[in-house]
Structure formats: C-alpha cells, structure tokens
Scaffold this active site. Structure first.
Site, PDB file in Angstrom:
ATOM      1  N   ASP A   1       0.820  -1.209   0.000  1.00 37.47           N
ATOM      2  CA  ASP A   1       0.000   0.000   0.000  1.00 37.47           C
ATOM      3  C   ASP A   1       0.856   1.262   0.000  1.00 37.47           C
ATOM      4  OD1 ASP A   1      -2.259  -1.752   0.336  1.00 37.47           O
ATOM      5  OD2 ASP A   1      -1.845  -1.779   2.484  1.00 37.47           O
TER       6      ASP A   1
ATOM      7  N   GLU B   1     -11.119  -0.485  -3.266  1.00 33.97           N
ATOM      8  CA  GLU B   1     -10.350   0.052  -2.144  1.00 33.97           C
ATOM      9  C   GLU B   1      -9.159   0.835  -2.670  1.00 33.97           C
ATOM     10  OE1 GLU B   1      -9.471  -3.604  -0.179  1.00 33.97           O
ATOM     11  OE2 GLU B   1      -7.882  -4.153  -1.574  1.00 33.97           O
TER      12      GLU B   1
END
Length: 524
Positions: free
Chosen positions: A52, A206
């Site tokens: 991420d 997401e």
C-alpha cells in the site's frame, strides 16, 4: 466504458510471459538492490513487505510509507531524490493503536499529514497525525470516527474544500485544518466492474488515490481483492474535471492486472502516480513475487505514459525485466544493513520492530557493551512480542550469539504472526522447536545456557545450526522445515514471514553479533 479494456485484458492471458530476470545488484549483505548502476532498475523497488505505498513529492524530495499492521514502532518514512534509491528515515507512529492498513501521506498548507486506518478493538477507525517536519515529531494520532471505511486519501477540490476519499467509492469532507470531519460520508463513485468470469478474490473496491494533473482529477482504485488468486488484484482509473464528479471510467480498464500465473509479479494493485525529477510519470504499487507469498506485498514501480486523449497507461508489462530509470535527481544510499552489533541504541522502527507490543514494551530492552538485553516475556513467540526485521530476499541466513539466565528461554524465529511461526529456541537443558505456530519436539541441548544459532531460509526450505564455540564449528539441528505456506492466503492478515529473535520466561536474554546475509542460490 470498460468493454474494450476488458477484452484486451482477457486476450493478454494467451500471451507467453517474458522470462523472469535474476540479475539484481546486491549490497554488502547480499540483499537485492533495484538500481542496476547502468541507468536501469529492476523491480522490486523496495523489497520485502512494503504494501500500500503512500508516496509524496515534496519539491526535490520524495517520501513514501507503507502499511505496517501490527509492527511497532510503525509507519517508517522512506526518502528518495530519484525515485529508485530509498533510504529509511524515522517511524511516525510509536503508540499501538491497532493494525495499520493502507495509510495516506500528504502535505497541505505547509503541514505533513498522515491518515491512518486501523483494525482494532473495540472498533475500527481512521486516525490523523501531523508534523511540521517529515522526520517528526509527529502528533499523537487523532481518531476521526470513521468506523466503516479503510484506505483514506486526502484531496483538495477546485473550490478549496478538503476531502478524504475512502474505500467503496465514498468520501467525506474535512475541516479546513484537515484534523476533523466536516460532514457525513457520501457515495460519489461506482467503480468499474470486471467481467464476471474473471478469477478474482472479490470486488473489494479500495485504495483510492486522487491526483490533480492538468485539467483533470484522476482517481485510481484497486478492485478484485488484495490477495487470493494471482489474477485478482488490479488497478482501474477514472477521471473528472471536478473533484465533485461526475467520474468517467478509463476506456482501458483495468490498466494493471496479472493475467497469467507465470508472470513475475502477482496480485498487482493499490497504485499511485508520481512525477519524476525529469518530468516523466511513474506509478508505485505493490505485488506478490511469483511463488513467494511469504515475502509479502513488495513495492513495485511502473513507467506511465500519458496519451493524447488525456488518459494514461502503465508501460512496464509484467515488470520482469530491467526498466530505464527516471532521469534527474541525486541518489541517496539505498536501504539499510540488517546486521546489528548492538553497539548503539536499538534502531526501533527502522530496523527492528515489536509484534503487537504493549505500551511499555520498549522497557524490556537495554543495549550495553555490544549486547542487546531483552527481558523475557510469555512462554513462547506467540505470547512474547518478538523483535523482528523485514528481509526481502528469496534466500538468506541470519545468526546470533544467545545467552540465557536460569529459567529463561530464547531463540531465533521466522515469524508470520502469533498463530503461525517457525524457529528454534532453548533453555538450559533442552531445545524447543517452533513449527506451525506451536511448540513441538524437545531434544537435549548440549550447549547449556549459551550458544550461537543460525537459521538458513533457502527459498522457503529452512535449516538450523548451532555452535558451542562461537561459530568455529557447527552442528546441524535434526529438524528441517518447509515454510512456503506461512503467508496470507493460509493465515490472513496480509503479513510476511519475518526473521527475528525472542526471549521468554524468566530473566533477561543476551543477544550479541546479529548477522544477516542474503544469497542467490543460482549463483555459485
């Protein structure tokens, strides 16, 4: 608008993938370096579990941080000048607020901001922390009261309003100082859907990232699930003239997707855009290395090309081959040594981190006379908050001198989480083998309360060696292990298998001369 892109992506699955490269440069400990020294680089950009990526361009400087989950101190900030070579600075999070997922790093009105989603009890939340200097001190995290969302991204609208974009195509307005909410969560985007016959983990929109480039706001989103099948996780994009929408989907969605299990990198997604010193554009995202789920999601970099219609595309293919590096920018020293002679205060949050520490966990540590003193805790690694490092190579060995007090236990481990780990420990009479996250055989210990121990992990085949004379002679321990299944798709929680050490039961264990060495088994 996604039909053409979907068909193209399906067609790609019939194309034979490029052969995987093995020609990384290596540092003094044998660890992989992306920069090949010839104007090219080879992924991973930053090896090991660096999921991420949240990247920030700040003048001539670049900063990135990653999800750190249950490792504390957490949210280590990395620095670069050329986007290829990265040096760790300091951690931004020192208090255990839960498992940290997909942070977002920004600078607004001269202040650095970190938005930090956490999975925690009694409830999840998103926190914000701020600092006037990227190296801190960072404020204590402030809860925002967002209990049903993850993956925040800060954005400034054309009218000057501040917003957090969230998972699921939602957003919420922020106060002008960015430190509290100024409205209710609203739904603003229905993410592009892939064909129903694709093999994915789930829809799971997401990781939204918002970039204002020229006349457009671009929203980059991950769909398809984060792990699971290698072909699941993917990158999609949309754009709008206004941050308030409406949003139109990229005609080539998905713009990144693993389409064949033979590709070098699996489950690629959670992308951001960043402009290089020479003006070119790049994308940082994460992916699993083929056959090495145990290394977690590693940080990758993909060249980006803008097209005449104002869209963009990733051009690195499956990222198996060297890529011409961005131009401009000075190089900083890449990475850090993982060996530790314990001659300085322990590098907590940069090199070492605790797993699920208590608030006073650092009180267990003292360093003196080239020795790490670690007070025992619990009965085993599962209950003892072990000290761990992040190793990003397929094969490596680490070793250490260990001395225990009467009634104590200590050892070296490969640790996924408190339910899944492997390793070898000892007390003054017997060894204890750690396998599948449980304590198993207890053969006799011929060395007593002091020995040197070595763990070798060669492509997920693990052996242990012990020495009673400081490493001059070694004795192979009679239990090898295979750990390729110690990963997220077996256990969950998106972690990696990390080397480390632990001390349990009574007294304080002493660790000296921790050495780490990566190696390429294909090179003699």
């Amino acid at each position: 608008m996604g039909g053409a892109g979907a068909g193209a992506a399906l067609a790609q699955s019939a194309v034979a993938p490029a052969p995987r490269a093995t020609g990384w440069r290596r540092d003094g400990e044998g660890k992989r370096i992306a920069d090949l020294g010839n104007g090219r680089f080879l992924n991973p950009l930053i090896s090991g579990d660096r999921p991420d990526p949240a990247v920030l361009k700040d003048g001539e400087d670049y900063y990135v941080t990653f999800s750190t989950f249950d490792a504390y101190p957490g949210l280590l900030i990395w620095h670069s000048r050329d986007l290829v070579n990265w040096q760790p600075l300091k951690p931004a999070l020192h208090r255990n607020i839960g498992s940290v997922w997909a942070p977002s790093l920004h600078k607004d009105k001269g202040r650095y901001l970190l938005y930090i989603p956490v999975k925690a009890q009694p409830q999840n939340d998103i926190f914000v922390a701020w600092a006037d200097d990227i190296e801190g001190p960072w404020s204590d995290p402030i809860p925002l009261g967002l209990h049903d969302h993850i993956d925040p991204c800060h954005a400034v609208a054309e009218d000057g309003s501040r917003w957090l974009f969230l998972s699921g195509g939602d957003r919420v307005r922020l106060s002008d100082d960015n430190l509290s909410l100024a409205g209710e969560v609203e739904h603003v985007y229905d993410p592009w859907r892939y064909p129903s016959d694709w093999i994915v983990e789930g829809f799971s929109p997401e990781g939204p990232k918002i970039h204002q480039i020229g006349d457009w706001y671009y929203m980059i989103t991950a769909v398809g699930g984060t792990a699971g099948p290698p072909t699941g996780h993917m990158v999609i994009a949309a754009r709008s003239k206004s941050l308030h929408g409406p949003w139109e989907d990229h005609p080539g969605n998905p713009i990144v997707r693993t389409t064949d299990n033979r590709e070098a990198w699996w489950s690629r997604g959670h992308a951001s855009l960043v402009q290089a010193p020479d003006g070119g554009w790049w994308s940082l995202y994460h992916g699993y290395e083929n056959d090495f789920w145990t290394l977690g999601r590693q940080c990758l970099m993909d060249p980006v090309r803008f097209t005449g219609d104002g869209w963009f595309e990733m051009t690195g293919g499956d990222l198996s081959q060297p890529i011409e590096a961005p131009g401009g920018g000075a190089k900083v020293p890449h990475g850090m040594a993982l060996s530790d002679d314990f001659s300085r205060p322990l590098a907590l949050g940069t090199k070492w981190s605790f797993f699920k520490p208590a608030d006073d966990e650092a009180d267990r540590i003292s360093v003196a006379n080239d020795t790490l003193h670690l007070k025992g805790k619990g009965d085993a690694p599962s209950s003892g908050s072990p000290l761990l490092i992040t190793a990003g190579d397929r094969s490596y060995a680490f070793e250490c001198d260990i001395e225990i007090e009467p009634g104590g236990r200590a050892g070296l481990i490969l640790f996924y989480d408190d339910k899944l780990y492997a390793g070898l420990g000892f007390d003054e009479d017997r060894f204890v083998t750690h396998q599948y996250g449980i304590e198993r055989a207890r053969p006799l210990n011929p060395h007593g309360r002091s020995m040197r121990m070595r763990v070798t992990n060669d492509r997920n085949i693990v052996v242990f060696d012990t020495s009673g004379d400081g490493g001059r002679t070694w004795r192979r321990f009679d239990r090898g292990m295979e750990v390729s299944g110690y990963h997220h798709n077996v256990r969950g929680d998106f972690l990696m298998l990390r080397p480390g050490l632990y001390a349990a039961r009574q007294g304080t264990a002493k660790f000296r001369d921790f050495t780490f060495r990566a190696f390429d088994p294909d090179i003699a």
